[in-house]
Motif scaffolding. Structure first.
Motif, PDB file in Angstrom:
ATOM      1  N   VAL A 199       0.607  -1.183  -0.263  1.00  0.00           N
ATOM      2  CA  VAL A 199       0.063  -0.203   0.298  1.00  0.00           C
ATOM      3  C   VAL A 199       0.817   1.224  -0.394  1.00  0.00           C
ATOM      4  N   VAL A 200       1.024   2.534  -1.158  1.00  0.00           N
ATOM      5  CA  VAL A 200       1.676   3.431  -0.791  1.00  0.00           C
ATOM      6  C   VAL A 200       0.258   4.550  -0.996  1.00  0.00           C
ATOM      7  N   ILE A 201       0.941   5.812  -0.238  1.00  0.00           N
ATOM      8  CA  ILE A 201       0.174   6.994  -0.609  1.00  0.00           C
ATOM      9  C   ILE A 201       0.275   7.331  -1.930  1.00  0.00           C
ATOM     10  N   GLN A 202      -0.606   6.695  -3.063  1.00  0.00           N
ATOM     11  CA  GLN A 202      -0.788   7.909  -4.204  1.00  0.00           C
ATOM     12  C   GLN A 202      -0.204   9.389  -4.375  1.00  0.00           C
ATOM     13  N   ASP A 203      -1.311   9.563  -3.679  1.00  0.00           N
ATOM     14  CA  ASP A 203      -1.734  11.506  -3.779  1.00  0.00           C
ATOM     15  C   ASP A 203      -1.878  12.059  -2.037  1.00  0.00           C
ATOM     16  N   GLY A 204      -1.438  12.945  -2.418  1.00  0.00           N
ATOM     17  CA  GLY A 204      -1.565  14.095  -0.309  1.00  0.00           C
ATOM     18  C   GLY A 204      -0.498  13.423   0.324  1.00  0.00           C
ATOM     19  N   ASN A 205      -0.648  14.354   1.408  1.00  0.00           N
ATOM     20  CA  ASN A 205       0.389  14.841   2.567  1.00  0.00           C
ATOM     21  C   ASN A 205      -0.059  14.234   4.104  1.00  0.00           C
ATOM     22  N   VAL A 206       0.183  12.903   4.794  1.00  0.00           N
ATOM     23  CA  VAL A 206      -0.675  12.873   5.976  1.00  0.00           C
ATOM     24  C   VAL A 206       0.518  13.392   7.094  1.00  0.00           C
ATOM     25  N   ASP A 207       1.016  13.623   7.117  1.00  0.00           N
ATOM     26  CA  ASP A 207       2.462  14.169   7.910  1.00  0.00           C
ATOM     27  C   ASP A 207       1.575  15.192   9.355  1.00  0.00           C
ATOM     28  N   GLY A 208       1.519  15.151  10.171  1.00  0.00           N
ATOM     29  CA  GLY A 208       1.268  15.757  11.507  1.00  0.00           C
ATOM     30  C   GLY A 208      -0.584  16.216  11.110  1.00  0.00           C
ATOM     31  N   LYS A 209      -1.045  15.231  10.784  1.00  0.00           N
ATOM     32  CA  LYS A 209      -3.306  15.432  10.519  1.00  0.00           C
ATOM     33  C   LYS A 209      -3.233  13.858  10.591  1.00  0.00           C
ATOM     34  N   HIS A 210      -5.102  14.752  11.499  1.00  0.00           N
ATOM     35  CA  HIS A 210      -5.879  12.836  11.629  1.00  0.00           C
ATOM     36  C   HIS A 210      -5.879  12.549  10.882  1.00  0.00           C
ATOM     37  N   VAL A 211      -6.322  11.246  10.352  1.00  0.00           N
ATOM     38  CA  VAL A 211      -7.276  10.805   9.173  1.00  0.00           C
ATOM     39  C   VAL A 211      -8.250   9.733   8.901  1.00  0.00           C
ATOM     40  N   VAL A 212      -9.182   9.791   8.701  1.00  0.00           N
ATOM     41  CA  VAL A 212     -10.009   8.905   8.828  1.00  0.00           C
ATOM     42  C   VAL A 212     -10.230   8.230   7.513  1.00  0.00           C
ATOM     43  N   ILE A 213      -9.902   7.149   6.855  1.00  0.00           N
ATOM     44  CA  ILE A 213      -9.889   6.302   5.743  1.00  0.00           C
ATOM     45  C   ILE A 213     -11.391   5.622   5.333  1.00  0.00           C
ATOM     46  N   VAL A 214     -11.619   6.110   4.735  1.00  0.00           N
ATOM     47  CA  VAL A 214     -13.439   5.827   3.667  1.00  0.00           C
ATOM     48  C   VAL A 214     -13.245   4.390   3.195  1.00  0.00           C
ATOM     49  N   ASP A 215     -13.517   3.888   3.093  1.00  0.00           N
ATOM     50  CA  ASP A 215     -13.985   2.395   2.583  1.00  0.00           C
ATOM     51  C   ASP A 215     -15.647   1.570   2.192  1.00  0.00           C
ATOM     52  N   ASP A 216     -15.413   0.847   1.276  1.00  0.00           N
ATOM     53  CA  ASP A 216     -17.409   0.400   1.826  1.00  0.00           C
ATOM     54  C   ASP A 216     -17.733  -0.737   2.236  1.00  0.00           C
ATOM     55  N   LEU A 217     -16.284  -1.513   2.099  1.00  0.00           N
ATOM     56  CA  LEU A 217     -16.303  -2.582   2.434  1.00  0.00           C
ATOM     57  C   LEU A 217     -14.573  -3.802   3.514  1.00  0.00           C
ATOM     58  N   VAL A 218     -15.224  -4.256   4.398  1.00  0.00           N
ATOM     59  CA  VAL A 218     -13.912  -4.805   5.071  1.00  0.00           C
ATOM     60  C   VAL A 218     -13.999  -6.303   5.552  1.00  0.00           C
TER      61      VAL A 218
ATOM     62  N   THR B 100       0.424   2.292   6.350  1.00  0.00           N
ATOM     63  CA  THR B 100       1.410   2.843   6.025  1.00  0.00           C
ATOM     64  C   THR B 100       0.997   4.196   5.985  1.00  0.00           C
ATOM     65  N   LEU B 101      -0.137   4.978   6.464  1.00  0.00           N
ATOM     66  CA  LEU B 101      -0.683   6.348   6.451  1.00  0.00           C
ATOM     67  C   LEU B 101       0.128   7.313   8.215  1.00  0.00           C
ATOM     68  N   LEU B 102       0.472   6.077   9.644  1.00  0.00           N
ATOM     69  CA  LEU B 102       1.144   6.093  10.164  1.00  0.00           C
ATOM     70  C   LEU B 102       2.268   6.484   9.859  1.00  0.00           C
ATOM     71  N   GLU B 103       3.019   5.200   9.966  1.00  0.00           N
ATOM     72  CA  GLU B 103       4.684   5.448   9.166  1.00  0.00           C
ATOM     73  C   GLU B 103       4.712   7.095   8.533  1.00  0.00           C
ATOM     74  N   ALA B 104       4.181   7.853   7.732  1.00  0.00           N
ATOM     75  CA  ALA B 104       4.279   8.421   6.795  1.00  0.00           C
ATOM     76  C   ALA B 104       3.667  10.076   7.433  1.00  0.00           C
ATOM     77  N   GLY B 105       3.961  10.349   9.008  1.00  0.00           N
ATOM     78  CA  GLY B 105       3.595  11.298   9.973  1.00  0.00           C
ATOM     79  C   GLY B 105       2.199  11.459  10.436  1.00  0.00           C
ATOM     80  N   ALA B 106       0.916  10.663   9.683  1.00  0.00           N
ATOM     81  CA  ALA B 106      -0.321  10.916  10.860  1.00  0.00           C
ATOM     82  C   ALA B 106      -0.289  10.569  12.083  1.00  0.00           C
ATOM     83  N   ILE B 107      -1.229  12.002  13.021  1.00  0.00           N
ATOM     84  CA  ILE B 107      -1.430  12.041  13.814  1.00  0.00           C
ATOM     85  C   ILE B 107      -1.991  10.837  14.793  1.00  0.00           C
ATOM     86  N   SER B 108      -3.227  10.760  13.752  1.00  0.00           N
ATOM     87  CA  SER B 108      -3.772   8.705  14.048  1.00  0.00           C
ATOM     88  C   SER B 108      -4.919   9.178  12.697  1.00  0.00           C
TER      89      SER B 108
END
Length: 122
Positions: free
Chosen positions: A33-52, A64-72
């Motif tokens: 999994v890679v970040i294709q677009d955007g920057n999460v460093d220092g941000k709170h992130v919500v992943i939105v998906d249809d199915l798990v 991947t998002l945490l490793e890229a610097g997301a706060i949560s």
């Protein structure tokens, strides 16, 4: 990145940054999994998906998002299948416990009725 195509338009008027992650599959069960677009460093992130289901890709995206610097990192999923109670892996103390909160709809009541609300992330 498939979810971004389906959901991004819903957030255009929300004053939020859209971050797009993509998955590639290798040999066997190997996923990247890679970040294709955007920057999460220092941000709170919500992943939105249809199915798990078992949530392997969702977990890898969260990591991947945490490793890229997301706060949560949190998750919102419309349909939580979670076969064989695989949700336990995401709950507090589980080996996939990388999410602060995990929101789901009650589209599958046989699953949602078993989730711990008081002492978990759901």
């Amino acid at each position: 990145d498939g979810a971004a195509k389906r959901f991004a338009a819903l957030f255009l008027d929300c004053n939020v940054e859209i971050v797009v992650c993509g998955k590639t599959r290798g040999e066997g069960d190997l996923r990247t999994v890679v970040i294709q677009d955007g920057n999460v460093d220092g941000k709170h992130v919500v992943i939105v998906d249809d199915l798990v289901q078992t949530g392997g890709t969702l977990y890898e995206c969260g990591q991947t998002l945490l490793e890229a610097g997301a706060i949560s990192v949190n998750a919102y999923v419309s349909h939580a299948v979670f076969p064989k109670k695989s949700w336990k892996r995401f709950n507090v103390g589980g080996d996939r416990a990388c999410f602060d909160k995990f929101w789901i709809t009650n589209s599958i009541p046989s699953v949602t009725s078993t989730l711990p609300v008081e002492d978990g992330i759901f």
